[in-house]
Scaffold this motif. Structure first.
Motif, PDB file in Angstrom:
ATOM      1  N   THR A  80       0.844  -1.186   0.000  1.00 19.09           N
ATOM      2  CA  THR A  80       0.000   0.000   0.000  1.00 19.09           C
ATOM      3  C   THR A  80       0.882   1.241   0.000  1.00 19.09           C
ATOM      4  O   THR A  80       1.927   1.247   0.630  1.00 19.09           O
ATOM      5  CB  THR A  80      -0.856   0.024   1.284  1.00 19.09           C
ATOM      6  N   PRO A  81       0.473   2.298  -0.721  1.00 14.98           N
ATOM      7  CA  PRO A  81       1.262   3.536  -0.649  1.00 14.98           C
ATOM      8  C   PRO A  81       1.298   4.078   0.773  1.00 14.98           C
ATOM      9  O   PRO A  81       0.450   3.737   1.595  1.00 14.98           O
ATOM     10  CB  PRO A  81       0.496   4.482  -1.589  1.00 14.98           C
ATOM     11  N   ALA A  82       2.292   4.906   1.032  1.00 12.70           N
ATOM     12  CA  ALA A  82       2.417   5.498   2.368  1.00 12.70           C
ATOM     13  C   ALA A  82       1.118   6.196   2.738  1.00 12.70           C
ATOM     14  O   ALA A  82       0.458   6.803   1.905  1.00 12.70           O
ATOM     15  CB  ALA A  82       3.577   6.493   2.375  1.00 12.70           C
ATOM     16  N   LEU A  83       0.775   6.102   3.999  1.00  9.66           N
ATOM     17  CA  LEU A  83      -0.499   6.666   4.425  1.00  9.66           C
ATOM     18  C   LEU A  83      -0.453   8.181   4.419  1.00  9.66           C
ATOM     19  O   LEU A  83       0.550   8.792   4.776  1.00  9.66           O
ATOM     20  CB  LEU A  83      -0.835   6.189   5.851  1.00  9.66           C
ATOM     21  N   LYS A 118      -2.408  11.931   5.587  1.00  4.11           N
ATOM     22  CA  LYS A 118      -2.825  12.457   6.883  1.00  4.11           C
ATOM     23  C   LYS A 118      -4.172  11.891   7.328  1.00  4.11           C
ATOM     24  O   LYS A 118      -4.378  11.536   8.476  1.00  4.11           O
ATOM     25  CB  LYS A 118      -2.901  13.983   6.812  1.00  4.11           C
ATOM     26  N   LYS A 119      -5.100  11.842   6.390  1.00  3.79           N
ATOM     27  CA  LYS A 119      -6.438  11.313   6.693  1.00  3.79           C
ATOM     28  C   LYS A 119      -6.355   9.870   7.183  1.00  3.79           C
ATOM     29  O   LYS A 119      -7.028   9.472   8.119  1.00  3.79           O
ATOM     30  CB  LYS A 119      -7.308  11.347   5.432  1.00  3.79           C
ATOM     31  N   GLU A 120      -5.494   9.117   6.482  1.00 12.63           N
ATOM     32  CA  GLU A 120      -5.376   7.699   6.839  1.00 12.63           C
ATOM     33  C   GLU A 120      -4.724   7.534   8.205  1.00 12.63           C
ATOM     34  O   GLU A 120      -5.099   6.660   8.987  1.00 12.63           O
ATOM     35  CB  GLU A 120      -4.571   6.941   5.770  1.00 12.63           C
ATOM     36  N   GLU A 121      -3.763   8.391   8.469  1.00 10.49           N
ATOM     37  CA  GLU A 121      -3.122   8.305   9.784  1.00 10.49           C
ATOM     38  C   GLU A 121      -4.107   8.642  10.892  1.00 10.49           C
ATOM     39  O   GLU A 121      -4.105   8.032  11.956  1.00 10.49           O
ATOM     40  CB  GLU A 121      -1.907   9.243   9.839  1.00 10.49           C
ATOM     41  N   THR A 122      -4.944   9.624  10.609  1.00  2.00           N
ATOM     42  CA  THR A 122      -5.974   9.985  11.586  1.00  2.00           C
ATOM     43  C   THR A 122      -6.912   8.807  11.826  1.00  2.00           C
ATOM     44  O   THR A 122      -7.274   8.499  12.958  1.00  2.00           O
ATOM     45  CB  THR A 122      -6.777  11.201  11.082  1.00  2.00           C
ATOM     46  N   LEU A 123      -7.283   8.161  10.751  1.00  2.00           N
ATOM     47  CA  LEU A 123      -8.180   7.010  10.859  1.00  2.00           C
ATOM     48  C   LEU A 123      -7.511   5.873  11.639  1.00  2.00           C
ATOM     49  O   LEU A 123      -8.115   5.253  12.503  1.00  2.00           O
ATOM     50  CB  LEU A 123      -8.579   6.534   9.460  1.00  2.00           C
ATOM     51  N   ARG A 124      -6.242   5.664  11.324  1.00  3.14           N
ATOM     52  CA  ARG A 124      -5.527   4.587  12.012  1.00  3.14           C
ATOM     53  C   ARG A 124      -5.414   4.899  13.493  1.00  3.14           C
ATOM     54  O   ARG A 124      -5.509   4.021  14.350  1.00  3.14           O
ATOM     55  CB  ARG A 124      -4.139   4.397  11.403  1.00  3.14           C
ATOM     56  N   ARG A 125      -5.225   6.184  13.796  1.00  2.00           N
ATOM     57  CA  ARG A 125      -5.136   6.577  15.200  1.00  2.00           C
ATOM     58  C   ARG A 125      -6.461   6.308  15.909  1.00  2.00           C
ATOM     59  O   ARG A 125      -6.499   5.788  17.009  1.00  2.00           O
ATOM     60  CB  ARG A 125      -4.776   8.056  15.315  1.00  2.00           C
ATOM     61  N   ALA A 126      -7.555   6.646  15.235  1.00  2.00           N
ATOM     62  CA  ALA A 126      -8.881   6.398  15.814  1.00  2.00           C
ATOM     63  C   ALA A 126      -9.063   4.911  16.083  1.00  2.00           C
ATOM     64  O   ALA A 126      -9.587   4.500  17.120  1.00  2.00           O
ATOM     65  CB  ALA A 126      -9.964   6.914  14.885  1.00  2.00           C
ATOM     66  N   CYS A 127      -8.596   4.116  15.150  1.00  2.00           N
ATOM     67  CA  CYS A 127      -8.710   2.664  15.274  1.00  2.00           C
ATOM     68  C   CYS A 127      -7.972   2.154  16.504  1.00  2.00           C
ATOM     69  O   CYS A 127      -8.517   1.428  17.327  1.00  2.00           O
ATOM     70  CB  CYS A 127      -8.172   2.005  14.005  1.00  2.00           C
ATOM     71  N   HIS A 128      -6.731   2.585  16.642  1.00  2.00           N
ATOM     72  CA  HIS A 128      -5.930   2.055  17.749  1.00  2.00           C
ATOM     73  C   HIS A 128      -6.307   2.662  19.091  1.00  2.00           C
ATOM     74  O   HIS A 128      -6.195   2.006  20.125  1.00  2.00           O
ATOM     75  CB  HIS A 128      -4.442   2.210  17.436  1.00  2.00           C
ATOM     76  N   ALA A 129      -6.788   3.896  19.056  1.00  2.00           N
ATOM     77  CA  ALA A 129      -7.264   4.502  20.300  1.00  2.00           C
ATOM     78  C   ALA A 129      -8.483   3.733  20.793  1.00  2.00           C
ATOM     79  O   ALA A 129      -8.629   3.436  21.984  1.00  2.00           O
ATOM     80  CB  ALA A 129      -7.616   5.970  20.067  1.00  2.00           C
ATOM     81  N   SER A 130      -9.345   3.389  19.865  1.00  2.00           N
ATOM     82  CA  SER A 130     -10.542   2.636  20.209  1.00  2.00           C
ATOM     83  C   SER A 130     -10.163   1.245  20.724  1.00  2.00           C
ATOM     84  O   SER A 130     -10.682   0.773  21.736  1.00  2.00           O
ATOM     85  CB  SER A 130     -11.434   2.538  18.989  1.00  2.00           C
ATOM     86  N   TYR A 151      -5.910   2.599  -1.055  1.00  2.00           N
ATOM     87  CA  TYR A 151      -5.696   2.214   0.341  1.00  2.00           C
ATOM     88  C   TYR A 151      -6.525   0.992   0.733  1.00  2.00           C
ATOM     89  O   TYR A 151      -6.755   0.744   1.905  1.00  2.00           O
ATOM     90  CB  TYR A 151      -6.042   3.391   1.262  1.00  2.00           C
ATOM     91  N   ARG A 152      -7.001   0.290  -0.274  1.00  2.00           N
ATOM     92  CA  ARG A 152      -7.921  -0.808  -0.008  1.00  2.00           C
ATOM     93  C   ARG A 152      -7.438  -1.790   1.067  1.00  2.00           C
ATOM     94  O   ARG A 152      -8.181  -2.089   2.005  1.00  2.00           O
ATOM     95  CB  ARG A 152      -8.222  -1.547  -1.311  1.00  2.00           C
ATOM     96  N   PRO A 153      -6.208  -2.303   0.984  1.00  2.00           N
ATOM     97  CA  PRO A 153      -5.784  -3.253   2.022  1.00  2.00           C
ATOM     98  C   PRO A 153      -5.783  -2.629   3.413  1.00  2.00           C
ATOM     99  O   PRO A 153      -6.177  -3.259   4.389  1.00  2.00           O
ATOM    100  CB  PRO A 153      -4.357  -3.624   1.595  1.00  2.00           C
ATOM    101  N   PHE A 154      -5.375  -1.381   3.465  1.00  2.00           N
ATOM    102  CA  PHE A 154      -5.368  -0.675   4.744  1.00  2.00           C
ATOM    103  C   PHE A 154      -6.788  -0.540   5.297  1.00  2.00           C
ATOM    104  O   PHE A 154      -7.074  -0.843   6.455  1.00  2.00           O
ATOM    105  CB  PHE A 154      -4.734   0.713   4.548  1.00  2.00           C
TER     106      PHE A 154
END
Length: 850
Positions: free
Chosen positions: A673-676, A678-690, A733-736
């Motif tokens: 997957t291409p490097a994430l 900003k939006k994707e990083e935010t989403l990933r952060r939400a995921c791991h925070a949850s 970003y499909r796999p992500f």
RNA sequence: GCGAGAGUGGCGGAACGGCAGACGCGCUAGGUUCAGGACCUAGUGCCCGCAAGGGUGUGGGGGUUCAAGUCCCCCCUCUCGCACCA
């Protein structure tokens, strides 16, 4: 998240999902799937750490109510979560199946209690399955089946052989409605715990278990129960009621009989001016002999003992006393004081006799005033000289002894020991520990219970049934009717027996056991439910016990939980198990209310699990009941709130519907997957925070409500992302995104097992979502480059600023000082101090002048 | 009386001593829709203000602290348990 080791099927089975979320269709489908696979069988991996999750087993009334749904949901989420966390989880269910309702149904409708019970069990089990409760049904325990109750009998005999089960004639609590006796614990405010009828005292031959032998251990080991709510420990402590004091032997002047009293204040012994006996005290009759008013007094005394103990001990009951004419001689000074009979003295506590010290006991003080008995001061206060004026009330505090001969001048604390020592060395008393706890009365004059395995022989007395003769079967075809004694007493075939000792003709015991006997050890039977040589094997018990988390209603704070602790200690003493305590942690779940009131038919505010399942599905019901309040708090059922939980599940469903393209088979791996962005990083952060919050909230805090809210926040973040990103981004970003969305499904799985299984397998997986490992959160993904820091002036928020996360105190101070919104508040003021908390805030303390 | 627990928006409830009110319900407005429902977007403690903004706010009163819903003291209310236990 770790590597993918899951089986993904080809495109064939993918996205056959219905457009609409339809719990009616998917819930039964997966319930069958799990049933067919015997999915919830325990164990298989003894290398894992064990965890025993247990909800109190129900009485099979035939219908689940919201209270049941709540306990089971709590237990089930925990069990499912822990399995995903890699524990070997035991999560069983069974039936507290003996008891009165079956018998009453038999009397009213002529049905067989066994059949009635079995069909109720079948109905409730169906409801439990409809809630997707992950029980290992191979371990089901039903207490009214002979293969269970034979072990009740076996254990009873073990108690008997150890002198811990005995028969005695005793005043007992009789419930006229249930037509049986009750244990002390089963009487609440003078009423039957089950039917609320007023209980009446009766004198009957009854079987008891000697729980009092364990009083001190039951008290001491409360300290081990750190995982119990304090209030439950306090209730047990109060119930055991340890009291340290002194037994003092008085002598009856007229007859020479010894009369022992128990007191916690032997230091006040010289202040005794009278003596009061319980109406049932054995000396009462003798004392009245020769008294010209004997007949009249006897009538008053009988009146007193007719009142129930509860009425007599109610705080507002007037104290009544009557002089017997006898006198008691005080061992310490030879003084003779009058003996009375009083309604407030209980035969069941202490010795049934109390010494009256009106100067230093408020109760005695009032009694002495009423009956004009002398008041003698023997403890003086250190602050005020009490001897100067007559007392207005009893002085109950410690002080210094006066009017007490050789003990004068001693402080109370020392005098307690000195007086006790003096009594002991003169054979007139002893230090003594007493408990409020009474022996547990276990006989019931009812049919639907475990027969007590005893044969009553005229020559040999009560003789235990041979172990090889167990079980003593409860006979069928008994005609049940309201009766004073056990219906078994009318059954000749059952009654007739041969004495195992002398071989003579004898009568079988017709009392059955209190059902609390069954529930005192069922949690051990679950560890080895098929065992037919013993109640359970030591190996199984030792592997699984103690129950790591027990969940149930607070109403058993004393009853069931105290009895079970007693049994566990007895089993330990017998070498049958190594557990000291049965329940490591206890969760007393709150009640379920509706519109601020208890659900009741008369109020018309009843909601049933059946209705909820029919209307919204089990997943919604489970989710709401866990979301609406923390488990230990009372919960107000709210129809609109349920609607909200349903809405949330639909929102999750729709997310997958709308973005099903993400799940078309892919060959790329995460690393391609291409490097994430900003939006994707935010989403990933939400995921791991949850992920972090859900994990901590379930595992450490038992706060399912906040765990669910964390999942909701996560889903909200996904919606925001999906709104913001365009088709190309989504594609690249499909796999992500796939991994992110799968995480939603996995962490929602313990709460909503059906919808998550449907979504999971629709994603192309052939293994169950409930077999997935719980994902670990990555702390690195929680990091951000910039944080918002609050700038306060004198503790009030005046501005905000975005600073690099790594900014230290100095940088913060710099930035804060120059903050435009903050300037006006600093005008003409002097900065006294600045506090900087990196990542959080800066507080500038400023004041006028210099 | 004794013991334990709890008091936070209109409601259920969140807040390692560090932005009170997360999340949800309800409500308001807009969008979508023939309509309703469903859905989407925004807003929503209270007071003043058109607004910017300001004030105020976790049962009441004191205290500690740069900072208190949170810690300490006193009081009030509610819930539960025990209650003549000698």
């Amino acid at each position: 998240m770790g590597d993918k080791k899951r089986n993904i099927k080809g495109s064939g089975g993918l996205w056959e999902m219905k457009e609409e979320y339809s719990p009616k269709q998917i819930e039964p489908k997966w319930q069958n799937y799990w049933r067919e696979q015997n999915f919830h069988r325990t164990g298989g991996d003894e290398g894992k750490q064990k965890y025993y999750v247990l909800e109190m087993f129900p009485y099979p009334s035939g219908k689940l109510h919201m209270g049941h749904m709540r306990v089971y949901s709590i237990g089930d989420v925990l069990a499912r979560f822990l399995r995903m966390r890699g524990y070997n989880v035991l999560h069983p269910m069974g039936w507290d199946a003996f008891g009165l309702p079956a018998e009453n149904a038999a009397i009213e409708h002529g049905v067989d209690p066994g059949q009635w019970t079995n069909s109720n069990i079948a109905a409730m089990k169906e409801q439990q399955d409809a809630l997707a409760l992950s029980y290992d049904w191979e371990r089901e325990v039903t207490t009214c089946h002979p293969d269970y109750y034979r072990w009740n009998q076996w254990l009873f005999l073990l108690f008997f052989k150890n002198g811990l089960a005995y028969k005695r004639k005793a005043p007992v609590n009789w419930c006229p409605s249930c037509q049986t006796v009750l244990a002390n614990e089963q009487v609440e405010n003078g009423a039957c715990w089950r039917c609320s009828s007023a209980v009446a005292p009766r004198e009957l031959e009854q079987w008891f278990l000697k729980i009092t032998d364990y009083a001190q251990r039951l008290l001491d080991d409360l300290k081990l129960l750190e995982g119990w709510p304090q209030r439950v420990r306090v209730m047990q402590e109060n119930w055991i009621g340890r009291s340290e004091g002194t037994d003092i032997v008085f002598t009856v002047q007229e007859t020479g009989d010894e009369l022992t009293v128990f007191t916690t204040r032997p230091d006040t012994l010289f202040g005794v001016t009278y003596m009061v006996l319980a109406p049932e005290h054995p000396l009462v009759g003798k004392l009245l002999e020769g008294n010209p008013r004997a007949a009249e007094i006897r009538r008053i005394v009988q009146e007193m003992s007719r009142e129930s103990e509860i009425d007599r001990t109610a705080a507002d009951t007037e104290k009544v006393g009557v002089l017997t004419g006898g006198h008691a001689v005080n061992p310490v000074n030879g003084e003779a004081v009058p003996i009375l009979v009083g309604n407030y003295v209980l035969m069941s506590y202490g010795t049934g006799a109390v010494m009256g010290v009106p100067a230093h006991d408020q109760r005695d003080f009032l009694f002495a005033k009423e009956y004009d008995l002398p008041i003698r001061l023997v403890i003086n206060s250190l602050q005020t000289n009490l001897q100067a004026t007559p007392l207005a009330e009893a002085y109950e505090e410690p002080g210094v002894l006066v009017n007490s001969d050789q003990f004068d001048g001693l402080p109370s604390e020392e005098a307690i020991k000195a007086v006790t020592d003096w009594l002991a060395s003169n054979g007139k008393g002893n230090h003594r520990v007493r408990y409020r706890l009474r022996d547990w009365l276990i006989s019931r004059q009812r049919y639907w219970g475990t027969p007590i395995p005893i044969i009553n022989c005229a020559a040999c007395g009560p003789v235990p049934v041979q172990e090889s003769e167990l079980p003593v079967l409860l006979p069928g075809g008994i005609s049940l009717c309201d009766n004073q004694q056990s219906p078994l007493a009318d059954n000749a075939a059952f009654l007739q027996a041969t004495c195992p000792k002398c071989g003579g003709e004898a009568r079988r015991e017709t009392d059955t056991m209190d059902t609390f006997f069954c529930s005192s050890w069922y949690y051990v039977r679950y560890t080895d439910p098929q065992q037919d040589k013993l109640p359970f094997s030591k190996e199984s018990a030792d592997y699984w016990l103690p129950v790591d988390q027990y969940i149930g209603g607070i109403e058993h704070a004393v009853l069931h939980l105290l009895y079970s602790r007693f049994f566990t200690k007895f089993l330990y003493d017998q070498g049958l198990s190594s557990a000291q305590e049965p329940f490591q942690r206890l969760l007393a779940q709150g009640m379920v209310y509706k519109d601020g009131a208890k659900m009741s038919k008369s109020k018309g505010n009843v909601v049933t699990p059946d209705e909820i399942i029919a209307r919204y599905g089990a997943d919604t019901g489970r989710l709401f009941i866990l979301f609406a309040a923390p488990p230990e708090k009372d919960l107000d059922w709210n129809d609109q709130g349920v609607e909200g939980s349903y809405r949330f599940l639909r929102r999750v469903w729709r997310l997958f519907q709308q973005h099903r393209d993400i799940f078309t088979p892919v060959t790329e791996t995460v690393s391609s997957t291409p490097a994430l962005g900003k939006k994707e990083e935010t989403l990933r952060r939400a995921c791991h925070a949850s992920l972090k919050r859900v994990t901590v909230d379930i595992e450490e805090r038992f706060n399912f409500n906040t765990a669910i809210s964390a999942i909701m926040e996560f889903v909200n973040a996904l919606y925001i992302y999906m709104n913001e990103c365009n088709g190309d981004e989504k594609k690249s970003y499909r796999p992500f995104l796939r991994e992110i969305m799968e995480t939603v499904v996995i962490i929602l799985a313990p709460f909503a097992p059906h919808i998550t299984e449907e979504l999971w397998q629709s994603c192309g997986y052939t293994t169950s979502v409930h077999r997935q490992a719980w994902p670990a959160y990555n702390p690195n993904y929680l990091l951000v480059d910039e944080v918002e820091v609050v700038v306060q002036v004198n503790g009030k928020v005046r501005g905000r600023m975005l600073v690099p996360t790594a900014a230290g105190e100095d940088e913060l101070l710099e930035a804060a000082r120059g903050h435009e919104k903050v300037q006006p508040f600093l005008d003409g003021k002097k900065i006294k101090k600045i506090i900087a908390v990196p990542g959080k805030l800066v507080n500038i303390v400023a004041a006028d002048g210099n």
